[in-house]
Design a protein around this motif. Structure first.
Motif, PDB file in Angstrom:
ATOM      1  N   LEU A   1      20.608 -10.103   3.058  1.00 14.58           N
ATOM      2  CA  LEU A   1      21.607  -9.768   2.045  1.00 14.58           C
ATOM      3  C   LEU A   1      21.261  -8.391   1.527  1.00 14.58           C
ATOM      4  CD1 LEU A   1      21.529 -13.255   0.351  1.00 14.58           C
ATOM      5  CD2 LEU A   1      23.322 -12.367   1.822  1.00 14.58           C
ATOM      6  N   ASP A   2      21.844  -7.359   2.134  1.00 16.05           N
ATOM      7  CA  ASP A   2      21.483  -5.990   1.753  1.00 16.05           C
ATOM      8  C   ASP A   2      22.584  -5.358   0.894  1.00 16.05           C
ATOM      9  OD1 ASP A   2      23.356  -5.743   3.786  1.00 16.05           O
ATOM     10  OD2 ASP A   2      22.512  -3.870   4.524  1.00 16.05           O
ATOM     11  N   GLY A   3      22.283  -4.190   0.385  1.00 13.28           N
ATOM     12  CA  GLY A   3      23.259  -3.490  -0.465  1.00 13.28           C
ATOM     13  C   GLY A   3      23.449  -4.178  -1.804  1.00 13.28           C
ATOM     14  N   VAL A   4      22.497  -5.019  -2.198  1.00 16.71           N
ATOM     15  CA  VAL A   4      22.622  -5.727  -3.479  1.00 16.71           C
ATOM     16  C   VAL A   4      22.124  -4.808  -4.600  1.00 16.71           C
ATOM     17  CG1 VAL A   4      21.835  -7.732  -4.825  1.00 16.71           C
ATOM     18  CG2 VAL A   4      22.324  -7.972  -2.382  1.00 16.71           C
TER      19      VAL A   4
ATOM     20  N   ALA B   1       0.840  -1.212   0.000  1.00 15.80           N
ATOM     21  CA  ALA B   1       0.000   0.000   0.000  1.00 15.80           C
ATOM     22  C   ALA B   1       0.866   1.249   0.000  1.00 15.80           C
ATOM     23  CB  ALA B   1      -0.913  -0.001   1.222  1.00 15.80           C
ATOM     24  N   HIS B   2       1.971   1.190   0.671  1.00 16.77           N
ATOM     25  CA  HIS B   2       2.897   2.326   0.698  1.00 16.77           C
ATOM     26  C   HIS B   2       4.260   1.795   1.131  1.00 16.77           C
ATOM     27  CE1 HIS B   2       2.032   1.838   4.865  1.00 16.77           C
ATOM     28  NE2 HIS B   2       2.996   2.674   5.162  1.00 16.77           N
ATOM     29  N   SER B   3       5.272   2.613   0.955  1.00 11.58           N
ATOM     30  CA  SER B   3       6.617   2.168   1.326  1.00 11.58           C
ATOM     31  C   SER B   3       6.875   2.486   2.793  1.00 11.58           C
ATOM     32  CB  SER B   3       7.661   2.903   0.494  1.00 11.58           C
ATOM     33  OG  SER B   3       7.201   3.114  -0.800  1.00 11.58           O
ATOM     34  N   SER B   4       7.250   1.484   3.546  1.00 13.31           N
ATOM     35  CA  SER B   4       7.600   1.716   4.953  1.00 13.31           C
ATOM     36  C   SER B   4       8.457   0.552   5.423  1.00 13.31           C
ATOM     37  CB  SER B   4       6.333   1.823   5.798  1.00 13.31           C
ATOM     38  OG  SER B   4       6.572   1.415   7.122  1.00 13.31           O
ATOM     39  N   ALA B   5       9.617   0.877   5.980  1.00 16.80           N
ATOM     40  CA  ALA B   5      10.528  -0.176   6.426  1.00 16.80           C
ATOM     41  C   ALA B   5       9.905  -0.970   7.570  1.00 16.80           C
ATOM     42  CB  ALA B   5      11.846   0.453   6.861  1.00 16.80           C
ATOM     43  N   ASP B   6       9.196  -0.280   8.479  1.00 19.97           N
ATOM     44  CA  ASP B   6       8.583  -0.975   9.610  1.00 19.97           C
ATOM     45  C   ASP B   6       7.521  -1.963   9.134  1.00 19.97           C
ATOM     46  OD1 ASP B   6      10.158   0.476  11.250  1.00 19.97           O
ATOM     47  OD2 ASP B   6       8.603   1.856  11.940  1.00 19.97           O
ATOM     48  N   ASP B   7       6.670  -1.503   8.203  1.00 16.61           N
ATOM     49  CA  ASP B   7       5.611  -2.387   7.698  1.00 16.61           C
ATOM     50  C   ASP B   7       6.197  -3.559   6.930  1.00 16.61           C
ATOM     51  OD1 ASP B   7       3.980  -0.604   8.848  1.00 16.61           O
ATOM     52  OD2 ASP B   7       2.924   0.046   7.045  1.00 16.61           O
TER      53      ASP B   7
ATOM     54  N   THR C   1      17.864  -7.295  -0.612  1.00 20.36           N
ATOM     55  CA  THR C   1      17.429  -5.911  -0.822  1.00 20.36           C
ATOM     56  C   THR C   1      18.616  -4.996  -1.104  1.00 20.36           C
ATOM     57  OG1 THR C   1      16.079  -4.135   0.130  1.00 20.36           O
ATOM     58  CG2 THR C   1      17.497  -5.335   1.658  1.00 20.36           C
ATOM     59  N   GLY C   2      18.302  -3.728  -1.410  1.00 20.80           N
ATOM     60  CA  GLY C   2      19.346  -2.730  -1.634  1.00 20.80           C
ATOM     61  C   GLY C   2      19.737  -2.087  -0.312  1.00 20.80           C
ATOM     62  N   GLY C   3      19.940  -0.772  -0.315  1.00 19.77           N
ATOM     63  CA  GLY C   3      20.366  -0.078   0.888  1.00 19.77           C
ATOM     64  C   GLY C   3      19.352  -0.182   2.010  1.00 19.77           C
ATOM     65  N   MET C   4      19.854  -0.390   3.217  1.00 15.68           N
ATOM     66  CA  MET C   4      18.967  -0.604   4.354  1.00 15.68           C
ATOM     67  C   MET C   4      19.578   0.072   5.573  1.00 15.68           C
ATOM     68  SD  MET C   4      18.095  -4.394   5.624  1.00 15.68           S
ATOM     69  CE  MET C   4      16.482  -4.827   6.163  1.00 15.68           C
ATOM     70  N   GLU C   5      18.748   0.672   6.409  1.00 17.52           N
ATOM     71  CA  GLU C   5      19.270   1.311   7.614  1.00 17.52           C
ATOM     72  C   GLU C   5      19.680   0.256   8.631  1.00 17.52           C
ATOM     73  OE1 GLU C   5      17.703   5.129   9.405  1.00 17.52           O
ATOM     74  OE2 GLU C   5      16.068   4.512   8.100  1.00 17.52           O
ATOM     75  N   GLU C   6      20.673   0.612   9.415  1.00 15.87           N
ATOM     76  CA  GLU C   6      21.237  -0.303  10.399  1.00 15.87           C
ATOM     77  C   GLU C   6      20.173  -0.880  11.339  1.00 15.87           C
ATOM     78  OE1 GLU C   6      24.512   1.510  12.288  1.00 15.87           O
ATOM     79  OE2 GLU C   6      25.524  -0.434  12.378  1.00 15.87           O
ATOM     80  N   GLU C   7      19.259   0.010  11.769  1.00  9.98           N
ATOM     81  CA  GLU C   7      18.218  -0.378  12.727  1.00  9.98           C
ATOM     82  C   GLU C   7      17.407  -1.562  12.204  1.00  9.98           C
ATOM     83  OE1 GLU C   7      15.593   2.899  13.223  1.00  9.98           O
ATOM     84  OE2 GLU C   7      14.193   1.772  14.485  1.00  9.98           O
ATOM     85  N   HIS C   8      16.974  -1.491  10.931  1.00 12.16           N
ATOM     86  CA  HIS C   8      16.155  -2.563  10.363  1.00 12.16           C
ATOM     87  C   HIS C   8      16.985  -3.800  10.073  1.00 12.16           C
ATOM     88  CE1 HIS C   8      13.833   1.156   9.424  1.00 12.16           C
ATOM     89  NE2 HIS C   8      12.963   0.437  10.102  1.00 12.16           N
ATOM     90  N   TYR C   9      18.226  -3.582   9.671  1.00 13.05           N
ATOM     91  CA  TYR C   9      19.118  -4.706   9.399  1.00 13.05           C
ATOM     92  C   TYR C   9      19.299  -5.536  10.677  1.00 13.05           C
ATOM     93  CZ  TYR C   9      23.414  -7.248   8.353  1.00 13.05           C
ATOM     94  OH  TYR C   9      24.344  -8.235   8.186  1.00 13.05           O
ATOM     95  N   HIS C  10      19.648  -4.822  11.755  1.00 13.88           N
ATOM     96  CA  HIS C  10      19.897  -5.558  13.000  1.00 13.88           C
ATOM     97  C   HIS C  10      18.630  -6.176  13.564  1.00 13.88           C
ATOM     98  CE1 HIS C  10      24.076  -4.850  13.176  1.00 13.88           C
ATOM     99  NE2 HIS C  10      23.949  -3.539  13.157  1.00 13.88           N
ATOM    100  N   TYR C  11      17.504  -5.532  13.347  1.00 15.99           N
ATOM    101  CA  TYR C  11      16.235  -6.094  13.828  1.00 15.99           C
ATOM    102  C   TYR C  11      15.966  -7.444  13.154  1.00 15.99           C
ATOM    103  CZ  TYR C  11      11.199  -6.622  14.447  1.00 15.99           C
ATOM    104  OH  TYR C  11       9.961  -7.121  14.743  1.00 15.99           O
TER     105      TYR C  11
END
Lengths: 120, 430
Positions: free
Chosen positions: A84-87, A44-50, A65-75
């Motif tokens: 596998l981020d930063g792809v 429905a919309h873009s949101s890292a939390d959702d 995924t591509g670029g990801m914030e540390e908070e979501h990566y570690h979660y």
């Protein structure tokens, strides 16, 4: 044991950013590691939390995924997922490489000048 | 090539540069040493070069990302739908006649996520690079790191921003007492009060005190515009069949947060109907779409006019009014807040004296008498601006009558007190 892989999408590429992805590809593998089911979901919309909620709801075990914030990566890592981020590359290429056990975080899969020169 | 007077005038200062041989300069070295980030991208937006600052900012070296689409290198929040570089190069491709006109650079603020998973606030300016015939060669993406600025801005907002609503009069105390409880609920809220009484501030305070505080607070001003356009602005647009990107509306942007409609009666009746459906069904169909999209948005609406009169005049749908009126908070005008006037004067004086670094201690008796007898048709906004002006012009320790605006010092004796605006009936369509 079956497993699910989620790839964030931007057109036919891996989405450059996890928090801005509005589409995802969900691939289910059977016990032998073969692709059993494929599903594209429009969010429905873009949101890292959702997106994190969706990943946990769907019992995904690998996120590409591509670029990801540390908070979501570690979660997600804390939730024992492989992330596998930063792809950077086409989603299909990334999936194929992962299934072959060759994909790492930060992989750049787009053809680059020196790679083309090496082939020539 | 265009050889008009305007073009020649634009190119003239550069003739001297060519004469000293600047066209032979080592451009990559110049770019590399600039104190802000620079990326050179080709016409297909593939990365050709990153300078040292941008290499540090993104975490990538030029060699690693050569040939990679820039959206995968910068990973900017503007890269997917509002890429300024793409807009600039399209504009340049459209006009190849005159290089003098090809100076347009597009700028946008946003965030990027770097290789180290850090989000950085940046401003991107895309400058198209043209040859002498006006054809696009490449684009220079100039990236400024705004992190320090944003941090400072955040600190200032926290200390000197709109802050809390203040007041000691009985109606304000009542309002402040019930505010936390209202904020905790998810019910739609209707805010009423004359212009300048603080409806915007109250809406924001409701959001900040609610469980949605970490999500977006989106303000909508339904200014007059064609209904179809307003529809897209509010409810978004579905992606087109030709691969056009879907455009989120204000409601989608406020997902999980609060949407504040600053003057509900300015919204056309058709959109009021859609808003009512959204409140009932918690779903919206974007313009041009078929599938409803589920939304979780708290709606806070406000009006500076009497809502019952708006309904009677046909400017506000009755069913929507009843839906919004479940929780209604009224902000009284300053003239009904009695003892609050002095309290507000002292409060704002402290605020502005600190801001302007002045040693102003208070108001003289004469100034206070003038300010207390004034009826503030512009309410708290007017009072605040008045104190700001007085604190600015006051050179001493006390605000004197001469530091006040003339209309307060010399009130017209027969000037009628301003009444709340009357509601005109809705104009019927021919």
């Amino acid at each position: 044991m079956s497993k699910k892989i989620l790839v964030t999408l931007y057109r036919n590429e891996v989405a450059p950013r996890f928090d801005l992805a509005s589409e995802v590809l969900l691939v289910s593998l059977d016990a032998e590691g073969r692709e059993a089911k494929r599903q594209e979901l429009v969010l429905a919309h873009s949101s890292a939390d959702d997106l994190c909620d969706l990943i946990l709801d769907r019992e995904v075990s690998v996120v590409i995924t591509g670029g990801m914030e540390e908070e979501h990566y570690h979660y997600l890592r804390w939730k024992r997922l492989t992330v596998l981020d930063g792809v950077a590359g086409l989603a299909e290429d990334a999936l194929t490489r992962h299934l072959a056990g060759e994909l790492e975080s930060g992989a750049i899969l787009f053809p680059r000048p020196e790679a083309e020169a090496d082939h020539a | 090539m265009d050889n008009t007077l305007a073009t020649r005038a634009f190119l003239e200062p550069f003739a001297g540069l060519a004469a000293i041989g600047l066209d032979q300069a080592d451009l990559p070295r110049i770019l590399r040493e600039l104190p802000f980030g620079v990326a050179v991208v080709d016409r297909e937006r593939r990365t050709l070069f990153l300078n040292s600052v941008l290499e540090r900012l993104t975490g990538y070296t030029s060699a690693e990302v050569a040939g990679v689409p820039c959206r995968h290198v910068l990973r900017g929040s503007f890269c997917l739908h509002h890429c300024p570089g793409l807009a600039a190069s399209r504009a340049e491709a459209a006009k190849t006649a005159c290089p003098a006109q090809g100076r347009s650079a597009e700028s946008r603020e946003g965030t990027l996520i770097n290789r180290h998973r850090r989000k950085v606030f940046v401003r991107l300016t895309s400058v198209p690079v043209l040859d002498k015939a006006g054809a696009l060669l490449c684009t220079l993406d100039v990236i400024e790191d705004l992190s320090a600025l944003k941090e400072l801005e955040g600190r200032l907002t926290r200390t000197a921003g709109p802050g809390a609503i203040v007041g000691r009069s009985a109606p304000m105390e009542h309002l402040l007492r019930i505010l936390p409880a209202v904020a905790q609920s998810d019910a739609a809220v209707l805010l009423t009060g004359e212009s300048g009484t603080g409806k915007d501030l109250l809406a924001e305070a409701l959001h900040r005190a609610s469980p949605r505080a970490r999500e977006s607070f989106v303000r909508v001003n339904a200014t007059p515009m064609p209904e179809a356009l307003l529809d897209v602005e509010l409810f978004g647009q579905a992606g087109g069949s030709e691969g056009a990107a879907p455009r989120p509306g204000k409601f989608q942007l406020a997902q999980n947060g609060t949407l504040y409609l600053s003057e509900i009666a300015d919204m056309p009746l058709a959109q009021q109907g859609r808003l009512l459906r959204l409140l009932d069904e918690k779903a919206v169909v974007p313009a041009g779409g078929e599938r409803p999209m589920r939304l979780n948005v708290r709606v806070v609406a406000a009006t500076g006019r009497d809502p019952e009169a708006l309904v009677a005049a046909g400017l506000l749908r009755q069913d929507l009014f009843h839906r919004l009126n479940a929780v209604r908070l009224h902000l009284p005008p300053v003239r009904e807040r009695g003892e609050d006037v002095q309290f507000l004067l002292t409060h704002f004086l402290g605020l502005f004296a600190t801001k302007f670094r002045k040693q102003v201690l208070g108001f003289s008796e004469e100034a206070l008498a003038l300010l207390s007898s004034y009826d503030y048709p512009g309410n708290v906004r007017e009072l605040r601006n008045m104190v700001e002006y007085a604190a600015m012009v006051c050179p001493g320790e006390y605000i004197l009558p001469e530091h006040l605006p003339p209309h307060v010092r010399f009130p017209k004796p027969d000037e009628p007190a301003q009444q709340p605006p009357r509601v005109k009936p809705a104009r019927k369509k021919a």
